[in-house]
Scaffold this motif. Structure first.
Motif, mmCIF file in Angstrom:
data_model
loop_
_atom_site.group_PDB
_atom_site.id
_atom_site.type_symbol
_atom_site.label_atom_id
_atom_site.label_comp_id
_atom_site.label_asym_id
_atom_site.label_seq_id
_atom_site.Cartn_x
_atom_site.Cartn_y
_atom_site.Cartn_z
ATOM 1 N N ARG A 1 0.883 -1.173 0.000
ATOM 2 C CA ARG A 1 0.000 0.000 0.000
ATOM 3 C C ARG A 1 0.914 1.215 0.000
ATOM 4 N NH1 ARG A 1 -5.229 -0.250 1.915
ATOM 5 N NH2 ARG A 1 -4.962 1.529 3.290
ATOM 6 N N GLU A 2 0.819 2.011 -1.054
ATOM 7 C CA GLU A 2 1.776 3.113 -1.208
ATOM 8 C C GLU A 2 1.069 4.360 -1.714
ATOM 9 O OE1 GLU A 2 5.182 3.246 -0.779
ATOM 10 O OE2 GLU A 2 5.299 1.168 -0.054
ATOM 11 N N GLU A 3 1.605 5.505 -1.329
ATOM 12 C CA GLU A 3 1.094 6.758 -1.880
ATOM 13 C C GLU A 3 1.954 7.154 -3.073
ATOM 14 O OE1 GLU A 3 0.757 9.858 1.030
ATOM 15 O OE2 GLU A 3 -1.334 9.234 1.306
ATOM 16 N N VAL A 4 1.311 7.499 -4.185
ATOM 17 C CA VAL A 4 2.082 7.912 -5.358
ATOM 18 C C VAL A 4 1.516 9.193 -5.966
ATOM 19 C CG1 VAL A 4 2.855 5.601 -6.051
ATOM 20 C CG2 VAL A 4 0.685 6.462 -6.915
ATOM 21 N N GLU A 5 2.412 9.961 -6.537
ATOM 22 C CA GLU A 5 1.971 11.087 -7.360
ATOM 23 C C GLU A 5 1.454 10.492 -8.672
ATOM 24 O OE1 GLU A 5 3.963 14.772 -8.808
ATOM 25 O OE2 GLU A 5 5.291 14.323 -7.113
ATOM 26 N N PRO A 6 0.372 11.036 -9.251
ATOM 27 C CA PRO A 6 -0.162 10.436 -10.477
ATOM 28 C C PRO A 6 0.854 10.345 -11.602
ATOM 29 C CG PRO A 6 -1.712 12.051 -9.603
ATOM 30 C CD PRO A 6 -0.468 12.128 -8.750
ATOM 31 N N ARG A 7 1.846 11.239 -11.640
ATOM 32 C CA ARG A 7 2.773 11.187 -12.778
ATOM 33 C C ARG A 7 3.917 10.189 -12.572
ATOM 34 N NH1 ARG A 7 6.635 16.413 -12.774
ATOM 35 N NH2 ARG A 7 6.968 16.620 -10.535
ATOM 36 N N MET A 8 3.908 9.505 -11.416
ATOM 37 C CA MET A 8 4.957 8.502 -11.153
ATOM 38 C C MET A 8 4.815 7.327 -12.122
ATOM 39 S SD MET A 8 7.350 7.138 -9.196
ATOM 40 C CE MET A 8 7.525 7.503 -7.453
ATOM 41 N N LEU A 9 5.904 7.010 -12.830
ATOM 42 C CA LEU A 9 5.860 5.878 -13.756
ATOM 43 C C LEU A 9 6.083 4.579 -12.984
ATOM 44 C CD1 LEU A 9 8.091 7.537 -16.470
ATOM 45 C CD2 LEU A 9 5.604 7.218 -16.571
ATOM 46 N N LEU A 10 5.457 3.517 -13.451
ATOM 47 C CA LEU A 10 5.579 2.236 -12.765
ATOM 48 C C LEU A 10 7.045 1.809 -12.624
ATOM 49 C CD1 LEU A 10 4.268 -0.277 -11.525
ATOM 50 C CD2 LEU A 10 3.975 -1.180 -13.852
ATOM 51 N N SER A 11 7.861 2.081 -13.660
ATOM 52 C CA SER A 11 9.267 1.671 -13.603
ATOM 53 C C SER A 11 9.978 2.305 -12.404
ATOM 54 C CB SER A 11 9.971 2.075 -14.903
ATOM 55 O OG SER A 11 9.618 3.386 -15.276
ATOM 56 N N PHE A 12 9.759 3.613 -12.199
ATOM 57 C CA PHE A 12 10.419 4.292 -11.081
ATOM 58 C C PHE A 12 9.783 3.919 -9.744
ATOM 59 C CE2 PHE A 12 11.441 7.397 -14.579
ATOM 60 C CZ PHE A 12 12.763 6.972 -14.687
ATOM 61 N N PHE A 13 8.464 3.694 -9.774
ATOM 62 C CA PHE A 13 7.775 3.257 -8.561
ATOM 63 C C PHE A 13 8.400 1.953 -8.068
ATOM 64 C CE2 PHE A 13 4.308 0.522 -6.864
ATOM 65 C CZ PHE A 13 4.031 1.235 -5.709
ATOM 66 N N LEU A 14 8.589 1.004 -8.973
ATOM 67 C CA LEU A 14 9.141 -0.299 -8.589
ATOM 68 C C LEU A 14 10.565 -0.155 -8.060
ATOM 69 C CD1 LEU A 14 7.918 -2.462 -11.614
ATOM 70 C CD2 LEU A 14 7.137 -2.655 -9.238
ATOM 71 N N ARG A 15 11.370 0.625 -8.751
ATOM 72 C CA ARG A 15 12.776 0.725 -8.392
ATOM 73 C C ARG A 15 13.001 1.576 -7.148
ATOM 74 N NH1 ARG A 15 16.799 -0.526 -11.716
ATOM 75 N NH2 ARG A 15 18.023 1.180 -10.853
ATOM 76 N N GLU A 16 12.375 2.776 -7.154
ATOM 77 C CA GLU A 16 12.743 3.747 -6.122
ATOM 78 C C GLU A 16 11.835 3.698 -4.903
ATOM 79 O OE1 GLU A 16 13.078 7.388 -8.377
ATOM 80 O OE2 GLU A 16 14.532 6.387 -9.695
ATOM 81 N N GLN A 17 10.569 3.389 -5.094
ATOM 82 C CA GLN A 17 9.667 3.410 -3.947
ATOM 83 C C GLN A 17 9.548 2.032 -3.299
ATOM 84 O OE1 GLN A 17 6.470 6.038 -4.694
ATOM 85 N NE2 GLN A 17 5.334 5.510 -2.842
ATOM 86 N N VAL A 18 9.445 0.991 -4.134
ATOM 87 C CA VAL A 18 9.306 -0.362 -3.593
ATOM 88 C C VAL A 18 10.686 -0.998 -3.375
ATOM 89 C CG1 VAL A 18 8.279 -2.627 -4.040
ATOM 90 C CG2 VAL A 18 7.065 -0.569 -4.748
ATOM 91 N N GLY A 19 11.689 -0.506 -4.098
ATOM 92 C CA GLY A 19 13.047 -1.026 -3.898
ATOM 93 C C GLY A 19 13.357 -2.275 -4.699
ATOM 94 N N LEU A 20 12.539 -2.586 -5.708
ATOM 95 C CA LEU A 20 12.807 -3.748 -6.547
ATOM 96 C C LEU A 20 13.587 -3.284 -7.780
ATOM 97 C CD1 LEU A 20 9.342 -5.527 -6.255
ATOM 98 C CD2 LEU A 20 11.512 -6.317 -5.293
ATOM 99 N N THR A 21 14.908 -3.368 -7.690
ATOM 100 C CA THR A 21 15.737 -2.782 -8.742
ATOM 101 C C THR A 21 16.081 -3.768 -9.862
ATOM 102 O OG1 THR A 21 17.640 -3.276 -7.381
ATOM 103 C CG2 THR A 21 16.787 -1.038 -7.256
ATOM 104 N N GLY A 22 15.456 -4.938 -9.835
ATOM 105 C CA GLY A 22 15.673 -5.899 -10.933
ATOM 106 C C GLY A 22 15.101 -5.381 -12.235
ATOM 107 N N THR A 23 14.074 -4.564 -12.157
ATOM 108 C CA THR A 23 13.501 -3.947 -13.347
ATOM 109 C C THR A 23 14.425 -2.807 -13.769
ATOM 110 O OG1 THR A 23 11.282 -4.464 -12.567
ATOM 111 C CG2 THR A 23 11.457 -2.772 -14.270
#
Ligand SMILES: Cc1cc2nc3c(=O)[nH]c(=O)nc-3n(C[C@H](O)[C@H](O)[C@H](O)COP(=O)(O)OP(=O)(O)OC[C@H]3O[C@@H](n4cnc5c(N)ncnc54)[C@H](O)[C@@H]3O)c2cc1C
Ligand code: FES
Ligand code: FES
Lengths: 297, 156
Positions: B15-37
């Motif tokens: 469960r995360e708060e995001v700005e609408p312009r956040m791209l899924l790629s950056f969300f995964l890498r920078e917010q969730v910490g899954l840098t495999g993508t």
């Protein structure tokens, strides 16, 4: 690379979408698959202040046969059209076209209506639907409307759609028995936009001659274009090599390409002639009942 | 204004708060910490950022994270089970199908997505269905071989 800031809405109903579009006017855009709009927003070529996602309008998605037409919901993804047996069997021309749009990833999200509204001059689906004589159903604050492809297409990246007008459905007439169609695209590398493309739908008459024929050309004008002179030469004629050559020269002359990184004007005119001959040959074989796979350049 | 989204990534709910312009790629890498993508071109041309969204291969740099609310995502981190590589990953190792590794997570997921749908895919189809993924080291021959050899693991 981020888009400029915007407010995001994801309404549950089409009425909700129209209401937001009416309220925010020019500052609002709808989002379908996002495969054209998101890149534009990242490059700041589009910066809507309000983005209205159509994702929840699942009623606008799906393919069905209705009397003598195939109805394709606006939000139907390219991949669903590619996988549809109905499209494969009844609309081979559209099937040829949708399988050469971009790559798997883009086809998994991109939608038919999004492609038409985006109106890229090198898009594959406008020429395919022009050749098939498709009609476009829309809804806006002033009610429902139906547009022919010729009425929808205005200019490069520009359509006649009003700011609050949303495409809801694409209706494609099913070609009669004895009709054959093909779409051929020439691309520089896999997944690229067309250098030039051709859609041909023709019907054989009782004598096995070409009867009615529609030829649409892609990437060689600001919108998809009909090759009317070539059509006039071929319709109701026995097709010979000489006649095909004549029609190919007519199409090369009547298209209106611009020179860009994909090729010069001369090159594109030449390609149109080559593609026309190849597409007519495939369409004739399909009209005679043969199963033919198209090979793209 | 930030919006709350709930996404299931590799089986785990976030469960995360995001700005609408956040791209899924950056969300995964920078917010969730899954840098495999990985993120290559950011404009939808290279396929390095490919993930599965509701089971379908997509380029995460062409998806807004807010759109994935209530949806399921699989990234390359979701393939291995308890430290054991997935057969498609094993095949990449076995066939030396990576050099710098930048394109690899996208390639692995593209191969996985194809074989899940059609375990009988031959070389031509593998080449066609991987066309959205570019390898800057140009190791395509080994990649196509790896995907082809993993096919048996997908047959029931
Ligand atoms: C790498 C790449 C390669 C590509 N290659 C090709 C190619 O070879 N051939 C090809 O044809 N296309 C290609 N495309 C474009 C692709 O087909 C897109 O899917 C399509 O152009 C847009 O569809 P969309 O659903 O993603 O629309 P979006 O990007 O969501 O929207 C595009 C535009 O249409 C408007 N819109 C969307 N839906 C509606 C609606 N229902 N009513 C009114 N307006 C609407 C939006 O407001 C926006 O202005 C490519 C795209 C990428 C990223
Ligand atoms: S980073 Fe998404 S396609 Fe290149
Ligand atoms: S291994 Fe280096 S980009 Fe593919």
């Amino acid at each position: 690379m981020y888009p400029q800031k915007f407010d995001y809405f994801c309404p549950d109903t089409l009425e909700g979408v129209i209401e937001l579009l009416t309220r925010y006017g020019e500052d609002a855009r709808v989002l379908a698959g996002g495969q054209s709009l998101i890149p534009l927003m990242k490059l700041r070529l589009a910066s809507p202040k309000y983005l209205i996602d159509l994702d929840k309008l699942q009623d606008l998605s799906g393919i069905s046969e209705q009397r003598n037409e195939v109805s394709i919901g606006a939000l139907t993804r390219h991949a669903e059209i590619e996988e549809s047996e109905l499209v494969q069997s009844k609309l081979p021309l559209l099937h040829d076209a949708v399988t050469v749009v971009a790559d798997v990833q883009v086809r998994n999200l991109g939608t038919l209506a999004g492609s038409l509204a985006h109106a890229d001059p090198a898009g594959d689906l406008a020429p395919a639907l022009l050749a098939l004589g498709a009609r476009i159903n829309t809804v806006s604050s002033s009610g429902k409307a139906t547009l022919g492809m010729g009425e929808l297409m205005v200019d490069a990246w520009s359509t006649s759609l009003g700011g609050d007008q949303v495409i809801t459905e694409i209706l494609v007439p099913i070609p009669p028995q004895g009709s054959g169609g093909a779409y051929l695209k020439f691309e520089r590398r896999a997944g690229d936009f067309a250098v030039a493309s051709i859609g041909v739908q023709l019907t054989l008459d009782q004598k096995g001659n070409c009867g009615d024929i529609v030829i649409a050309m892609g990437a060689v004008g600001v919108t998809a274009l009909r090759a009317e002179k070539a059509e006039a030469l071929l319709s109701n004629q026995p097709i010979s090599d000489d006649l095909l050559k004549e029609a190919a020269s007519a199409a090369s002359a009547e298209c209106d390409p611009f020179s860009d990184i994909r090729g010069s004007v001369e090159y594109k005119r030449h390609l149109i002639g080559v593609l026309l001959r190849r597409a007519v040959e495939v369409a004739l074989r399909r009209a005679a009942g043969e199963k033919v796979k198209t090979v793209h350049g | 204004m930030k919006q709350l989204i709930q996404v299931k990534i590799n089986g785990r709910i976030y469960r995360e708060e995001v700005e609408p312009r956040m791209l899924l790629s950056f969300f995964l890498r920078e917010q969730v910490g899954l840098t495999g993508t990985h993120v290559g071109c950011v404009v939808g041309e290279c396929g390095a950022c490919s993930v599965l969204l509701e089971g379908r291969l997509v380029k995460s740099c062409l998806v807004l994270a807010v759109r994935t609310d209530q949806k399921k995502i699989t990234t390359v981190e979701g393939l291995a089970r308890e430290g054991t590589l997935h057969p498609i990953q094993e095949a990449f190792v076995e066939h030396y199908a990576l050099q710098c590794g930048f394109c690899t997570s996208g390639m692995v997921l593209a191969g996985h997505s194809l074989l899940t749908r059609n375990p009988d895919a031959g070389e031509e189809e593998i080449r066609q269905k991987l066309a959205g993924n570019l390898c800057m080291c140009t190791g395509y021959t080994q990649i196509v071989k790896a995907v082809g050899s993993a096919a048996k693991a997908y047959k029931k």
